[in-house]
Design a protein around this motif. Structure first.
Motif, mmCIF file in Angstrom:
data_model
loop_
_atom_site.group_PDB
_atom_site.id
_atom_site.type_symbol
_atom_site.label_atom_id
_atom_site.label_comp_id
_atom_site.label_asym_id
_atom_site.label_seq_id
_atom_site.Cartn_x
_atom_site.Cartn_y
_atom_site.Cartn_z
ATOM 1 N N ASN A 166 -5.048 6.125 7.797
ATOM 2 C CA ASN A 166 -6.053 5.083 7.984
ATOM 3 C C ASN A 166 -6.412 4.540 6.610
ATOM 4 O O ASN A 166 -6.597 5.309 5.668
ATOM 5 N N MET A 167 -6.514 3.227 6.518
ATOM 6 C CA MET A 167 -6.981 2.576 5.299
ATOM 7 C C MET A 167 -8.418 2.115 5.504
ATOM 8 O O MET A 167 -8.759 1.575 6.562
ATOM 9 N N THR A 168 -9.248 2.317 4.485
ATOM 10 C CA THR A 168 -10.649 1.933 4.608
ATOM 11 C C THR A 168 -10.892 0.479 4.226
ATOM 12 O O THR A 168 -11.940 -0.076 4.539
ATOM 13 N N ASN A 169 -9.933 -0.149 3.531
ATOM 14 C CA ASN A 169 -10.158 -1.492 2.972
ATOM 15 C C ASN A 169 -9.203 -2.521 3.551
ATOM 16 O O ASN A 169 -8.570 -3.297 2.840
ATOM 17 N N VAL A 170 -9.102 -2.530 4.885
ATOM 18 C CA VAL A 170 -8.179 -3.462 5.548
ATOM 19 C C VAL A 170 -8.543 -4.907 5.254
ATOM 20 O O VAL A 170 -7.668 -5.758 5.068
ATOM 21 N N ASP A 171 -9.850 -5.221 5.201
ATOM 22 C CA ASP A 171 -10.275 -6.598 4.907
ATOM 23 C C ASP A 171 -9.701 -7.071 3.576
ATOM 24 O O ASP A 171 -9.166 -8.185 3.464
ATOM 25 N N GLU A 172 -9.825 -6.229 2.567
ATOM 26 C CA GLU A 172 -9.318 -6.573 1.235
ATOM 27 C C GLU A 172 -7.801 -6.716 1.244
ATOM 28 O O GLU A 172 -7.246 -7.652 0.649
ATOM 29 N N LEU A 173 -7.124 -5.818 1.947
ATOM 30 C CA LEU A 173 -5.669 -5.872 2.009
ATOM 31 C C LEU A 173 -5.192 -7.123 2.739
ATOM 32 O O LEU A 173 -4.198 -7.749 2.349
ATOM 33 N N LEU A 174 -5.903 -7.488 3.791
ATOM 34 C CA LEU A 174 -5.561 -8.718 4.509
ATOM 35 C C LEU A 174 -5.729 -9.944 3.626
ATOM 36 O O LEU A 174 -4.890 -10.846 3.628
ATOM 37 N N GLN A 175 -6.826 -9.970 2.870
ATOM 38 C CA GLN A 175 -7.064 -11.099 1.975
ATOM 39 C C GLN A 175 -5.937 -11.223 0.953
ATOM 40 O O GLN A 175 -5.505 -12.334 0.629
ATOM 41 N N GLN A 176 -5.454 -10.095 0.481
ATOM 42 C CA GLN A 176 -4.349 -10.130 -0.479
ATOM 43 C C GLN A 176 -3.085 -10.697 0.157
ATOM 44 O O GLN A 176 -2.331 -11.435 -0.482
ATOM 45 N N LEU A 177 -2.857 -10.368 1.428
ATOM 46 C CA LEU A 177 -1.694 -10.923 2.122
ATOM 47 C C LEU A 177 -1.828 -12.431 2.302
ATOM 48 O O LEU A 177 -0.854 -13.180 2.157
ATOM 49 N N TYR A 178 -3.063 -12.880 2.627
ATOM 50 C CA TYR A 178 -3.298 -14.336 2.743
ATOM 51 C C TYR A 178 -2.979 -15.029 1.429
ATOM 52 O O TYR A 178 -2.352 -16.099 1.394
ATOM 53 N N GLU A 179 -3.433 -14.406 0.337
ATOM 54 C CA GLU A 179 -3.214 -15.005 -0.981
ATOM 55 C C GLU A 179 -1.739 -15.030 -1.371
ATOM 56 O O GLU A 179 -1.319 -15.839 -2.200
ATOM 57 N N TRP A 243 -4.418 0.316 -2.161
ATOM 58 C CA TRP A 243 -4.717 1.039 -0.922
ATOM 59 C C TRP A 243 -5.840 2.040 -1.149
ATOM 60 O O TRP A 243 -5.889 2.739 -2.150
ATOM 61 N N ASP A 244 -6.754 2.110 -0.197
ATOM 62 C CA ASP A 244 -7.821 3.113 -0.203
ATOM 63 C C ASP A 244 -7.806 3.796 1.156
ATOM 64 O O ASP A 244 -8.158 3.199 2.167
ATOM 65 N N GLY A 245 -7.390 5.039 1.164
ATOM 66 C CA GLY A 245 -7.337 5.751 2.439
ATOM 67 C C GLY A 245 -6.597 7.058 2.302
ATOM 68 O O GLY A 245 -6.231 7.485 1.212
ATOM 69 N N GLY A 246 -6.395 7.694 3.434
ATOM 70 C CA GLY A 246 -5.584 8.894 3.489
ATOM 71 C C GLY A 246 -4.292 8.550 4.190
ATOM 72 O O GLY A 246 -4.322 7.940 5.261
ATOM 73 N N TYR A 247 -3.161 8.919 3.626
ATOM 74 C CA TYR A 247 -1.922 8.486 4.263
ATOM 75 C C TYR A 247 -0.715 9.343 3.894
ATOM 76 O O TYR A 247 -0.574 9.845 2.793
ATOM 77 N N THR A 248 0.124 9.525 4.887
ATOM 78 C CA THR A 248 1.514 9.922 4.705
ATOM 79 C C THR A 248 2.317 8.863 5.439
ATOM 80 O O THR A 248 2.208 8.735 6.663
ATOM 81 N N ILE A 249 3.082 8.093 4.701
ATOM 82 C CA ILE A 249 3.808 6.949 5.270
ATOM 83 C C ILE A 249 5.294 7.122 5.013
ATOM 84 O O ILE A 249 5.716 7.333 3.875
#
Length: 646
Positions: A166-179, A243-249
């Protein structure tokens, strides 16, 4: 609409968890496995084992994907299949097996040729990826099941991704994709991760294309050169930078490079094993040991902030993509989620039970004779064994000290009484796994929940004995109130002591566990009640105002303001209020609730210090933002999670 009650939870308050992964990279040609193991389907058989042995990690859905090497243009080289429901793993591999069986029946001679199989049959690739999923907050569809696929006509631009995160900063990551000029189809952390890696994979492809084009290579030559020279580590470094979260991807590129990356704090687990034949990665260590019959020392952990990278040429390396921080591996993996068959986890769970002995003895006033010790099935059984060991040690020490230190002669009657002290360990609760009764009314549903557990009669002495029952964790307290306490009370004990092998759960998780709303925690409800009872209700609003203000702050400056809700009270005061909350109105016995301490948790699980759900000390800046948002949602009556996820 019909609903049904079912006994499908292992502890009194079942917590959902997402997710489990399994990756296999065959390091030899398919013919090697045909010759040595008698089957060309060695990889897919092992993937099935890895996934079935991790079924505990996801029962909402599952999926697999495979990639074949060196396939001729025009032939399919990526195969994927996903399924929904608790039998998803079995359904997927039944589907694959039927494909294999039909081919072998239709082409008995050709199917003995591994190259022919690879050319003509799906799921016969060299890289295999599996995923088990728990959906959170009801979002559960086939489109939500991993692996996710990002397709392209260029082989090396294809991307398959599956993860436990899970990522805690999806809003920020989405904005980066828009940019970057992208327009993701939905707001979910899985999509943002897929598109972020995919963007930098495209960049890498384009940079290499431009380089080789300048050097005079043809387009056909360039394709193979790109596949050979792609810098996987560089792509992951650029992708995970914010990325800000806990992950194994886990991911696979279409031409065959594969990777598994673990977050810088090591929040989510990732284990691997490699020999000359195979590279395998899974979310739990024992499944690798079992599937490949290897000793515990052969299985390693992927280091936090590192990616295990397997190039198409068979080269395997572990490379850093983010600077590791203090390791805060999830302690709930040790308490509950991971299978207890892991050697270390088994001992840690026993130690959690043993360390509770002083608190338990205090609760029963050291009256071993009139106490029956038991557990809440099924996963609390191991901590129960630790409690048993601790109680037995106490009794032996008491007997020894009494006999050795007695100055006067002891009578035969007294000697018999001392030596007859024997703790009573009994299985009082038995889960009725077959109870599935269709019901329509809330009153009926409550009545059915009361019968999820059967109880053992004839053991507890009426109004004389105390029952001590250990559980893994107490989250909401609803099953205690609606079922377990009522059932135990039918045995007519003088007192019931419910013991949690985990500390009080006070804060939401945002790294992969389905605990995201403040109102779900009975410890939070208890603290709010105490604030109101003691004329401190102003704290509730003060915390809310600070949380609102924090939403405008830089995420690195945000504090966990919800800690102030608990600060005025001791753990014991909150436990007493929890006992009052979960106590059914008809309960006749005295009731006490005992929780593990944080210090004991750290003592039992010294290498897994991720305790934010108990302490409020989040391992990433986004965690503080999430807990404050969760509190705001509770105040505002919004029954939603404080972060976005798939």
């Amino acid at each position: 609409m019909l609903t049904f009650a079912t006994s499908n939870q292992d502890m009194s308050d079942a917590i959902k968890h997402e997710c489990g992964i399994a990756l296999i990279r065959l390091l030899k040609p398919l013919s090697y496995y045909q010759e040595k193991y008698g089957t060309p389907f060695y990889g897919i058989n092992k993937l099935y084992l890895l996934m079935e042995k991790q079924h505990n990690r996801g029962q909402d859905g599952a999926g697999i994907a495979t990639i074949k090497f060196d396939v001729k243009p025009g032939n399919r080289y990526i195969s994927r299949y996903r399924a929904m429901g608790s039998t998803a793993v079995a359904d997927i591999f039944e589907y694959v097996q039927k494909k294999f069986a039909s081919v072998q029946k239709a082409f008995p001679e050709e199917s003995k040729d591994t190259q022919w199989l690879k050319d003509n049959v799906s799921f016969t690739g060299e890289v295999l990826l599996g995923h088990l999923r728990y959906g959170t907050h009801g979002k559960n569809s086939i489109e939500s099941c991993h692996p996710f696929l990002r397709q392209n006509n260029w082989m090396s631009r294809n991307l398959v991704v599956a993860g436990n995160f899970n990522m805690t900063n999806v809003d920020e990551l989405l904005q980066q994709l828009y940019e970057l000029g992208q327009h993701p189809k939905e707001k979910a952390d899985t999509v943002t991760v897929l598109e972020k890696i995919g963007h930098f994979l495209d960049d890498e492809n384009q940079d290499l294309f431009d380089q080789f084009k300048k050097e005079g290579y043809s387009n056909v030559e360039i394709s193979s050169l790109i596949a050979k020279n792609i810098d996987v580590s560089k792509i992951l470094k650029r992708s995970a930078k914010t990325w800000d979260g806990g992950y194994t991807i886990a991911g696979i590129f279409g031409h065959g490079d594969a990777f598994v990356m673990r977050d810088p704090a090591g929040i989510r687990p990732a284990f691997y094993y490699q020999d000359e034949e195979i590279l395998v990665v899974a979310s739990e260590r024992p499944v690798i040991q079992t599937a490949f019959n290897i000793p515990i020392g052969a299985v390693k952990e992927i280091k936090p902030g590192h990616a295990l990278i397997a190039k198409k040429d068979g080269t395997v390396s572990q490379e850093m993509f983010r600077q590791p921080v203090e390791q805060r591996s999830c302690s709930f993996e040790r308490i509950y989620f991971s299978r207890g068959s892991d050697a270390d986890i088994y001992q840690e769970r026993k130690e959690l039970g043993r360390l509770l002995v002083p608190q338990v003895l205090e609760s029963v006033k050291n009256n071993i004779k009139n106490t029956v010790f038991s557990f809440i099935p099924n996963t609390a059984e191991v901590s129960y064994y630790g409690l048993m060991d601790g109680i037995n040690t106490y009794v032996r020490d008491f007997q020894k000290e009494t006999l050795l230190n007695r100055s006067e002669k002891i009578s035969d009657e007294e000697l018999d009484e001392i030596l007859s002290i024997k703790p009573r360990f009994e299985k009082l609760n038995v889960k009725d796994a077959k109870l599935r009764t269709f019901i329509t009314q809330d009153a009926d549903r409550t009545d059915m929940v009361q019968h999820v557990y059967d109880t053992t009669y004839g053991i507890v002495k009426d109004h004389e004995d105390t029952i001590v029952a250990i559980d893994d964790s107490i989250v909401r307290g609803t099953t205690l109130k609606q079922s377990i306490l009522t059932i135990l009370d039918r045995l007519n004990p003088k007192k019931i002591v419910i013991v949690s092998s985990a500390p009080q759960i006070r804060y939401p998780d945002c790294y992969g566990i389905d605990m995201s709303r403040m109102g779900e925690f009975v410890a939070f409800e208890a603290a709010i009640n105490l604030l109101k009872q003691r004329g401190m209700a102003h704290v509730i609003d003060e915390v809310y105002q600070k949380c609102v203000l924090s939403m405008t702050q830089d995420v690195n400056e945000i504090e966990n303001y919800v800690k102030a809700i608990y600060a005025p009270f001791t753990d014991e005061e909150i436990s007493e209020e929890i006992a009052r909350i979960v106590r059914p109105h008809h309960l006749k016995a005295e009731l006490e609730v005992v929780y593990q301490t944080l210090d004991n948790l750290h003592q039992a699980c010294p290498d897994h210090k991720g305790d934010w759900y108990f302490s409020g000390d989040y391992p990433t800046p986004g965690g503080n933002k999430v807990v404050n948002k969760a509190y705001m949602n509770w105040i505002e009556g919004k029954n939603v999670r404080a972060y976005f996820s798939n």
